[in-house]
Design a protein around this motif. Structure first.
Motif, short mmCIF file in Angstrom:
data_model
loop_
_atom_site.label_atom_id
_atom_site.label_comp_id
_atom_site.label_asym_id
_atom_site.label_seq_id
_atom_site.Cartn_x
_atom_site.Cartn_y
_atom_site.Cartn_z
N ALA A 56 11.11 4.68 1.11
CA ALA A 56 11.23 4.21 2.50
C ALA A 56 12.64 3.68 2.73
CB ALA A 56 10.20 3.13 2.76
N ALA B 47 1.34 3.08 10.22
CA ALA B 47 2.33 4.11 10.55
C ALA B 47 3.43 4.15 9.48
CB ALA B 47 2.95 3.81 11.91
N PRO B 48 3.97 5.33 9.20
CA PRO B 48 5.00 5.45 8.15
C PRO B 48 6.19 4.53 8.33
CG PRO B 48 4.24 7.62 8.83
CD PRO B 48 3.62 6.61 9.77
N GLY B 49 6.63 4.24 9.53
CA GLY B 49 7.80 3.38 9.74
C GLY B 49 7.51 1.89 9.71
N ALA C 186 1.00 2.14 3.96
CA ALA C 186 1.64 3.36 4.46
C ALA C 186 1.37 4.53 3.51
CB ALA C 186 3.15 3.13 4.62
N LYS C 187 1.38 4.26 2.24
CA LYS C 187 1.09 5.30 1.25
C LYS C 187 -0.34 5.84 1.42
CE LYS C 187 1.18 5.99 -3.75
NZ LYS C 187 1.41 5.32 -5.03
N ARG C 188 -1.27 4.97 1.82
CA ARG C 188 -2.66 5.34 2.03
C ARG C 188 -2.92 5.89 3.43
NH1 ARG C 188 -6.37 1.79 2.40
NH2 ARG C 188 -7.92 2.80 1.10
N GLY C 189 -1.96 5.77 4.33
CA GLY C 189 -2.16 6.22 5.70
C GLY C 189 -2.83 5.19 6.59
N SER C 190 -2.86 3.94 6.14
CA SER C 190 -3.52 2.87 6.92
C SER C 190 -2.61 2.26 7.98
CB SER C 190 -4.01 1.76 5.97
OG SER C 190 -4.95 2.26 5.07
N VAL D 48 3.81 -1.37 2.42
CA VAL D 48 4.20 -0.18 1.65
C VAL D 48 2.95 0.49 1.08
CG1 VAL D 48 5.42 0.64 -0.41
CG2 VAL D 48 6.52 -1.01 1.12
N TRP D 49 2.08 -0.31 0.50
CA TRP D 49 0.81 0.19 -0.04
C TRP D 49 -0.01 0.88 1.06
CZ3 TRP D 49 -3.85 -2.04 1.63
CH2 TRP D 49 -5.00 -1.57 1.00
N GLU E 100 8.78 4.15 -2.97
CA GLU E 100 8.15 5.07 -2.01
C GLU E 100 9.17 5.84 -1.19
OE1 GLU E 100 4.99 5.93 -1.94
OE2 GLU E 100 4.77 4.60 -3.66
#
Length: 135
Positions: free
Chosen positions: A134, A77-79, A71-75, A68-69, A132
């Motif tokens: 999700a 994929a969102p899914g 994905a928030k940073r773009g490290s 989750v952390w 977030e």
């Protein structure tokens, strides 16, 4: 695996508070290592680069929190966090409505109600996932 995730999340907290001089360099390297070497698809590994190892609810829940952390940073994929959550739910959620700590190393069929090892990390990860937005 979960110790690496703890370190990443702790280092992020230090960077966010401005307590680290070279913000982000170590964090980026650590995140790259963690997500490249500590996962087999959406399944968190217990040891870096090793497909085997014990399955552990704390490891999976903490991996979800880190996903989750990330994905928030773009490290990642969102899914990706949703896929890790799917694995956590399939593997450790029971019909009584709580997460079970697996004791597969001791007995393959053993499932324990162990709030500190199972429920608390899972609740932390699910709270982060919900915060977030999700699925």
């Amino acid at each position: 695996g979960y110790h690496t995730a703890y370190s990443l999340l702790g280092l992020d907290a230090v960077c966010v508070r401005g307590l680290a001089d070279d913000r982000g360099v170590a964090l980026e390297k650590g995140a790259r290592f963690y997500f490249d070497r500590m996962f087999d698809g959406e399944v968190p590994r217990f040891y870096a680069g090793h497909p085997g190892g014990p399955k552990d609810v704390n490891n999976v829940a903490t991996a979800l929190r880190a996903a989750v952390w990330a994905a928030k940073r773009g490290s990642v994929a969102p899914g990706f966090p949703a896929r890790v959550f799917g694995y956590l739910r399939r593997r450790y959620w029971n019909r009584q409505g709580y997460f079970m700590a697996g004791a597969e190393r001791l007995r393959p069929t053993a499932r324990l109600d162990y709030p500190r090892w199972a429920g608390a990390p899972a609740l932390d990860a699910l709270t982060a996932l919900a915060a977030e937005g999700a699925p």
